[in-house]
Design a protein around this motif. Structure first.
Motif, PDB file in Angstrom:
ATOM      1  N   TYR A   1      18.829  -9.028  -3.631  1.00  0.00           N
ATOM      2  CA  TYR A   1      17.718  -9.970  -3.650  1.00  0.00           C
ATOM      3  C   TYR A   1      16.514  -9.343  -4.350  1.00  0.00           C
ATOM      4  O   TYR A   1      16.436  -8.120  -4.517  1.00  0.00           O
ATOM      5  CB  TYR A   1      17.339 -10.382  -2.221  1.00  0.00           C
ATOM      6  N   ASP A   2      15.572 -10.184  -4.751  1.00  0.00           N
ATOM      7  CA  ASP A   2      14.369  -9.714  -5.424  1.00  0.00           C
ATOM      8  C   ASP A   2      13.343  -9.222  -4.399  1.00  0.00           C
ATOM      9  O   ASP A   2      13.215  -9.791  -3.307  1.00  0.00           O
ATOM     10  CB  ASP A   2      13.718 -10.841  -6.240  1.00  0.00           C
ATOM     11  N   TYR A   3      12.615  -8.189  -4.762  1.00  0.00           N
ATOM     12  CA  TYR A   3      11.454  -7.761  -3.989  1.00  0.00           C
ATOM     13  C   TYR A   3      10.353  -7.375  -4.964  1.00  0.00           C
ATOM     14  O   TYR A   3      10.579  -7.262  -6.178  1.00  0.00           O
ATOM     15  CB  TYR A   3      11.803  -6.595  -3.057  1.00  0.00           C
ATOM     16  N   PHE A   4       9.154  -7.189  -4.437  1.00  0.00           N
ATOM     17  CA  PHE A   4       8.003  -6.831  -5.266  1.00  0.00           C
ATOM     18  C   PHE A   4       7.398  -5.541  -4.725  1.00  0.00           C
ATOM     19  O   PHE A   4       6.967  -5.500  -3.565  1.00  0.00           O
ATOM     20  CB  PHE A   4       6.978  -7.972  -5.269  1.00  0.00           C
ATOM     21  N   PRO A   5       7.425  -4.445  -5.522  1.00  0.00           N
ATOM     22  CA  PRO A   5       6.891  -3.172  -5.035  1.00  0.00           C
ATOM     23  C   PRO A   5       5.536  -3.361  -4.357  1.00  0.00           C
ATOM     24  O   PRO A   5       4.610  -3.940  -4.947  1.00  0.00           O
ATOM     25  CB  PRO A   5       6.790  -2.338  -6.321  1.00  0.00           C
ATOM     26  N   PRO A   6       5.397  -2.905  -3.121  1.00  0.00           N
ATOM     27  CA  PRO A   6       4.211  -3.219  -2.315  1.00  0.00           C
ATOM     28  C   PRO A   6       2.930  -2.514  -2.746  1.00  0.00           C
ATOM     29  O   PRO A   6       1.866  -2.798  -2.176  1.00  0.00           O
ATOM     30  CB  PRO A   6       4.628  -2.807  -0.906  1.00  0.00           C
ATOM     31  N   THR A   7       3.000  -1.605  -3.719  1.00  0.00           N
ATOM     32  CA  THR A   7       1.760  -1.014  -4.233  1.00  0.00           C
ATOM     33  C   THR A   7       0.916  -2.066  -4.951  1.00  0.00           C
ATOM     34  O   THR A   7      -0.229  -1.795  -5.310  1.00  0.00           O
ATOM     35  CB  THR A   7       2.082   0.133  -5.210  1.00  0.00           C
ATOM     36  N   GLN A   8       1.465  -3.267  -5.132  1.00  0.00           N
ATOM     37  CA  GLN A   8       0.731  -4.372  -5.758  1.00  0.00           C
ATOM     38  C   GLN A   8      -0.107  -5.154  -4.738  1.00  0.00           C
ATOM     39  O   GLN A   8      -0.686  -6.185  -5.065  1.00  0.00           O
ATOM     40  CB  GLN A   8       1.711  -5.320  -6.459  1.00  0.00           C
ATOM     41  N   LEU A   9      -0.160  -4.635  -3.505  1.00  0.00           N
ATOM     42  CA  LEU A   9      -0.873  -5.317  -2.423  1.00  0.00           C
ATOM     43  C   LEU A   9      -2.094  -4.524  -1.966  1.00  0.00           C
ATOM     44  O   LEU A   9      -2.167  -3.319  -2.146  1.00  0.00           O
ATOM     45  CB  LEU A   9       0.051  -5.505  -1.209  1.00  0.00           C
ATOM     46  N   LYS A  10      -3.013  -5.226  -1.336  1.00  0.00           N
ATOM     47  CA  LYS A  10      -4.110  -4.598  -0.601  1.00  0.00           C
ATOM     48  C   LYS A  10      -3.627  -4.348   0.835  1.00  0.00           C
ATOM     49  O   LYS A  10      -2.583  -4.841   1.243  1.00  0.00           O
ATOM     50  CB  LYS A  10      -5.328  -5.522  -0.583  1.00  0.00           C
ATOM     51  N   HIS A  11      -4.412  -3.610   1.605  1.00  0.00           N
ATOM     52  CA  HIS A  11      -4.024  -3.344   2.995  1.00  0.00           C
ATOM     53  C   HIS A  11      -3.982  -4.617   3.841  1.00  0.00           C
ATOM     54  O   HIS A  11      -3.350  -4.646   4.900  1.00  0.00           O
ATOM     55  CB  HIS A  11      -4.973  -2.323   3.630  1.00  0.00           C
ATOM     56  N   SER A  12      -4.630  -5.654   3.395  1.00  0.00           N
ATOM     57  CA  SER A  12      -4.585  -6.941   4.103  1.00  0.00           C
ATOM     58  C   SER A  12      -3.290  -7.683   3.828  1.00  0.00           C
ATOM     59  O   SER A  12      -3.035  -8.729   4.423  1.00  0.00           O
ATOM     60  CB  SER A  12      -5.766  -7.811   3.665  1.00  0.00           C
ATOM     61  N   LEU A  13      -2.462  -7.155   2.915  1.00  0.00           N
ATOM     62  CA  LEU A  13      -1.226  -7.755   2.411  1.00  0.00           C
ATOM     63  C   LEU A  13      -1.496  -8.883   1.423  1.00  0.00           C
ATOM     64  O   LEU A  13      -0.578  -9.618   1.039  1.00  0.00           O
ATOM     65  CB  LEU A  13      -0.301  -8.218   3.544  1.00  0.00           C
ATOM     66  N   GLU A  14      -2.740  -9.011   0.993  1.00  0.00           N
ATOM     67  CA  GLU A  14      -3.073  -9.912  -0.114  1.00  0.00           C
ATOM     68  C   GLU A  14      -2.725  -9.208  -1.425  1.00  0.00           C
ATOM     69  O   GLU A  14      -2.915  -8.003  -1.557  1.00  0.00           O
ATOM     70  CB  GLU A  14      -4.555 -10.270  -0.098  1.00  0.00           C
ATOM     71  N   THR A  15      -2.213  -9.958  -2.390  1.00  0.00           N
ATOM     72  CA  THR A  15      -1.859  -9.348  -3.667  1.00  0.00           C
ATOM     73  C   THR A  15      -3.114  -9.010  -4.462  1.00  0.00           C
ATOM     74  O   THR A  15      -4.148  -9.672  -4.341  1.00  0.00           O
ATOM     75  CB  THR A  15      -0.965 -10.277  -4.510  1.00  0.00           C
ATOM     76  N   LYS A  16      -3.016  -7.954  -5.283  1.00  0.00           N
ATOM     77  CA  LYS A  16      -4.142  -7.540  -6.114  1.00  0.00           C
ATOM     78  C   LYS A  16      -4.312  -8.444  -7.333  1.00  0.00           C
ATOM     79  O   LYS A  16      -5.432  -8.661  -7.808  1.00  0.00           O
ATOM     80  CB  LYS A  16      -3.952  -6.091  -6.572  1.00  0.00           C
ATOM     81  N   LEU A  17      -3.194  -8.978  -7.824  1.00  0.00           N
ATOM     82  CA  LEU A  17      -3.247  -9.768  -9.054  1.00  0.00           C
ATOM     83  C   LEU A  17      -3.707 -11.203  -8.828  1.00  0.00           C
ATOM     84  O   LEU A  17      -4.391 -11.779  -9.675  1.00  0.00           O
ATOM     85  CB  LEU A  17      -1.863  -9.796  -9.719  1.00  0.00           C
ATOM     86  N   VAL A  18      -3.294 -11.794  -7.713  1.00  0.00           N
ATOM     87  CA  VAL A  18      -3.602 -13.203  -7.441  1.00  0.00           C
ATOM     88  C   VAL A  18      -4.346 -13.301  -6.115  1.00  0.00           C
ATOM     89  O   VAL A  18      -3.838 -12.874  -5.077  1.00  0.00           O
ATOM     90  CB  VAL A  18      -2.319 -14.057  -7.403  1.00  0.00           C
ATOM     91  N   GLU A  19      -5.527 -13.855  -6.147  1.00  0.00           N
ATOM     92  CA  GLU A  19      -6.332 -14.000  -4.935  1.00  0.00           C
ATOM     93  C   GLU A  19      -5.724 -15.055  -4.022  1.00  0.00           C
ATOM     94  O   GLU A  19      -5.175 -16.056  -4.471  1.00  0.00           O
ATOM     95  CB  GLU A  19      -7.765 -14.379  -5.307  1.00  0.00           C
ATOM     96  N   ASN A  20      -5.820 -14.818  -2.720  1.00  0.00           N
ATOM     97  CA  ASN A  20      -5.380 -15.743  -1.673  1.00  0.00           C
ATOM     98  C   ASN A  20      -3.859 -15.834  -1.535  1.00  0.00           C
ATOM     99  O   ASN A  20      -3.350 -16.691  -0.808  1.00  0.00           O
ATOM    100  CB  ASN A  20      -5.953 -17.152  -1.888  1.00  0.00           C
ATOM    101  N   LEU A  21      -3.133 -14.945  -2.204  1.00  0.00           N
ATOM    102  CA  LEU A  21      -1.678 -14.901  -2.089  1.00  0.00           C
ATOM    103  C   LEU A  21      -1.280 -13.649  -1.309  1.00  0.00           C
ATOM    104  O   LEU A  21      -1.688 -12.538  -1.658  1.00  0.00           O
ATOM    105  CB  LEU A  21      -1.037 -14.876  -3.474  1.00  0.00           C
ATOM    106  N   PHE A  22      -0.487 -13.834  -0.255  1.00  0.00           N
ATOM    107  CA  PHE A  22      -0.083 -12.744   0.633  1.00  0.00           C
ATOM    108  C   PHE A  22       1.441 -12.638   0.655  1.00  0.00           C
ATOM    109  O   PHE A  22       2.142 -13.647   0.564  1.00  0.00           O
ATOM    110  CB  PHE A  22      -0.594 -12.989   2.060  1.00  0.00           C
ATOM    111  N   PHE A  23       1.940 -11.408   0.791  1.00  0.00           N
ATOM    112  CA  PHE A  23       3.378 -11.149   0.931  1.00  0.00           C
ATOM    113  C   PHE A  23       3.635 -10.500   2.288  1.00  0.00           C
ATOM    114  O   PHE A  23       2.855  -9.656   2.746  1.00  0.00           O
ATOM    115  CB  PHE A  23       3.884 -10.172  -0.137  1.00  0.00           C
TER     116      PHE A  23
END
Length: 625
Positions: free
Chosen positions: A346-368
């Protein structure tokens, strides 16, 4: 209220363990929340083993419960066996684990979600994300419906472009009998996200009526079972079901090896990384060729089913190989398969692309949250879901994110490890990952976290009152033991019986209780202690807290002191957009890692692999420290 006209505060995509906790925490916070899942019948499905907890994982479930989440409550309501693992070791290692009734677990979770105010549920597949610039504004479903939301939490589990393997047979799916999810990965990659592939697997399920349990070793639950939830309204088990244990053999291993040429693990069809600490049976016999046997745990799936989970036999080997090999395991000679084991990519997204809040750095208001971040396990997923859900709701409310530090919770360790170090294999929590594990015990999760959950509005007043009572009574009992003396004539017979030195003169009880040979239950034989316990309603939980404090207070104080020292670096913020390339005397590797992860504090920077203490010193100089 129509989904065509409503703009939600939070949309949660996926109804697994992460999605269920995310939807619950967002809605309980007060956010108008929508949970979208491909199958409402499979809410919080236990896709793999029918159990919650285990080493370090049990601590996470206790933390979820202390914060006001539901994983512990649902597990207690549906448990068929409970065990406290590692009781022979120190309290930092004690880890609760429970077998659950798989069908009742999903049923209870759905019922719980259906009764949460502010939470709607909708069955459909999300195959597109709606963006406005660098912000997410909603989702698009397979039915073509566009649903608007201020935030979105993606908890897709193993469904993103999922591919199932059984021997030479390959077909799309996110779980046996369920379709894969397409479209989300493609939309995220188009926005600049880095994606990867991971692999996990599951063992066969078999019919209990075809097994000979007399050839196996019985594994009963604890004589006096405990529970996960700190709520007194949730009661421990009265009746339990036993698990059993058997072993593979050299003959089993030879039969399995005969199928290696048709195994997707060895013929190159699976190239993604699987979980190192939960390997398939073919992995075990390949990597540990010198071992002539491996444990097989035989775990019932529930109260009213004959389905058995064959723990330790996870495999993607051809079905005929699975069939022939398992029949050579003691007790499985006449086994009837209900379904064969399989591997899933399955696909995953390396979590270094996230903030500690689990919000993504690239897209605001999107959480993984969950396996999309490269983790494995219901417990890790549920913890991330709770944090992502509440942080999405906090974002809508214009408030600062809720972030747990490494010395506050295993959840804090989990998220910091993911964000700071990333992962190239399915991440699993262990006690060894937590440098402050003496502080982060399963017994004190409520004392550590309930106040935080209460202040957020997640933990109830009942929980808060219970914690305050526990703290007051624990302090009172410790004070009693510190101030009360015992005479040699009263205590020496007990000390002699326990094989520890007698005392020549009157001594405070706390010094006696601190001895490793002495349990507090030994002191209850003294009249003064028994009277105090009765008059002040000191229960087992309070006695355990007091005993841990008396025996390990030195270690706890030392660890707390170390945590306090390091926490000072957590307050040294690194400005957004800081120019790491302009730093002199910092290694090229450190600059590359710092630019990729963009740490928010000096403490986080110090935990990045490849950033040396001298690099941190240079950073501190630039921060004016």
């Amino acid at each position: 209220m129509s989904i065509y006209t409503t703009t939600y505060d939070v949309i949660v995509v996926g109804g697994g363990h992460a999605g269920s906790e995310a939807a619950a925490s967002a809605a309980n916070f007060g956010a108008r929340t929508l949970l979208i899942t491909m199958s409402l019948q499979n809410i919080a499905q236990m896709s793999c083993n029918p159990a919650m907890g285990g080493i370090a994982k049990g601590q996470i479930v206790r933390e979820i419960d202390a914060l006001g989440g539901y994983s512990g409550i649902i597990t207690d309501k549906t448990a068929i066996q409970f065990k406290m693992l590692n009781k022979s070791k120190g309290p930092a290692m004690w880890s609760p684990r429970a077998q659950s009734d798989r069908m009742r677990f999903a049923e209870e979770w759905r019922w719980q979600l259906e009764n949460i105010e502010n939470l709607d549920m909708f069955q459909d597949s999300v195959n597109g994300l709606l963006f406005k610039g660098d912000k997410i504004v909603g989702v698009r479903t397979a039915l073509g419906i566009e649903i608007k939301s201020k935030t979105v939490v993606i908890t897709a589990g193993t469904f993103l472009n999922g591919l199932i393997h059984i021997g030479e047979k390959t077909f799309g799916g996110g779980r046996a009998g369920e379709s894969a999810s397409t479209g989300i990965t493609e939309d995220l990659v188009a926005k600049g996200f880095e994606s990867g592939r991971m692999k996990t697997g599951t063992p066969p399920r078999v019919d209990a009526r075809s097994l000979d349990f007399s050839k196996m070793i019985e594994q009963p639950g604890d004589v006096i079972p405990e529970k996960f939830s700190y709520l007194q309204s949730v009661v421990p088990l009265v009746e339990q079901r036993s698990c059993y244990m058997s072993y593979t053999s050299s003959e089993v291993h030879e039969l399995l090896r005969e199928g290696f040429d048709r195994s997707p693990m060895f013929n190159g069809r699976i190239q993604s990384t699987g979980p190192r600490y939960c390997p398939s049976i073919e992995d075990k016999i390949d990597r540990f060729a010198s071992k002539d046997r491996h444990q097989i745990f035989v775990e019932p799936e529930g109260w009213k089913t004959n389905e058995i989970y064959v723990n330790g036999f996870s495999t993607s080997l051809p079905d005929d190989v699975q069939d022939a090999a398992l029949r050579k395991v003691a007790g499985f000679e006449n086994v009837k398969f209900l379904r064969y084991g399989y591997a899933i990519e399955y696909d995953y997204f390396p979590p270094t692309q996230l903030k500690h809040s689990l919000e993504t750095k690239l897209v605001e208001n999107l959480f993984f949250a969950g396996q999309i971040n490269g983790t494995t396990g219901y417990e890790e997923a549920g913890a991330q879901g709770l944090m992502a859900g509440v942080n999405a709701a906090l974002k809508v409310d214009g408030r600062d994110p809720f972030i747990l530090k490494r010395d506050e919770a295993y959840i804090g360790v989990l998220i910091d490890d993911l964000i700071t170090k990333g992962t190239e294999e399915p991440y699993r929590m262990f006690t060894s990952r937590a440098e402050y594990r003496t502080l982060l015990r399963q017994d004190n999760a409520d004392l550590r976290l309930t106040k935080k959950g209460f202040e957020l509005g997640l933990a109830s007043q009942e929980r808060m009152d219970r914690v305050l009572e526990k703290q007051v009574k624990t302090d009172l009992f410790i004070k009693f033991l510190n101030e009360t003396s015992v005479k040699p004539g009263d205590i020496n017979p007990i000390l002699e019986h326990k094989g520890t030195a007698i005392i020549p003169q009157t001594m405070k009880l706390f010094r006696i209780a601190a001895r490793p040979q002495i349990d507090l239950e030994d002191l209850v034989k003294l009249g003064s202690v028994a009277t105090f316990i009765h008059e002040n309603d000191i229960d087992k939980e309070i006695k355990e807290q007091a005993e841990i404090h008396l025996k390990y207070s030195g270690y706890i104080a030392k660890e707390k002191n170390n945590a306090d020292k390091l926490s000072r670096l957590e307050h040294v913020r690194i400005p957004d957009g800081f120019d790491y390339d302009g730093l002199k005397s910092v290694s090229i590797e450190a600059k590359q890692k710092l630019n990729k992860i963009r740490p928010t504090t000096i403490a986080q920077a110090s935990r990045i692999s490849g950033v040396s203490p001298s690099d941190v010193s240079v950073l501190l100089v630039y921060m004016g420290r």
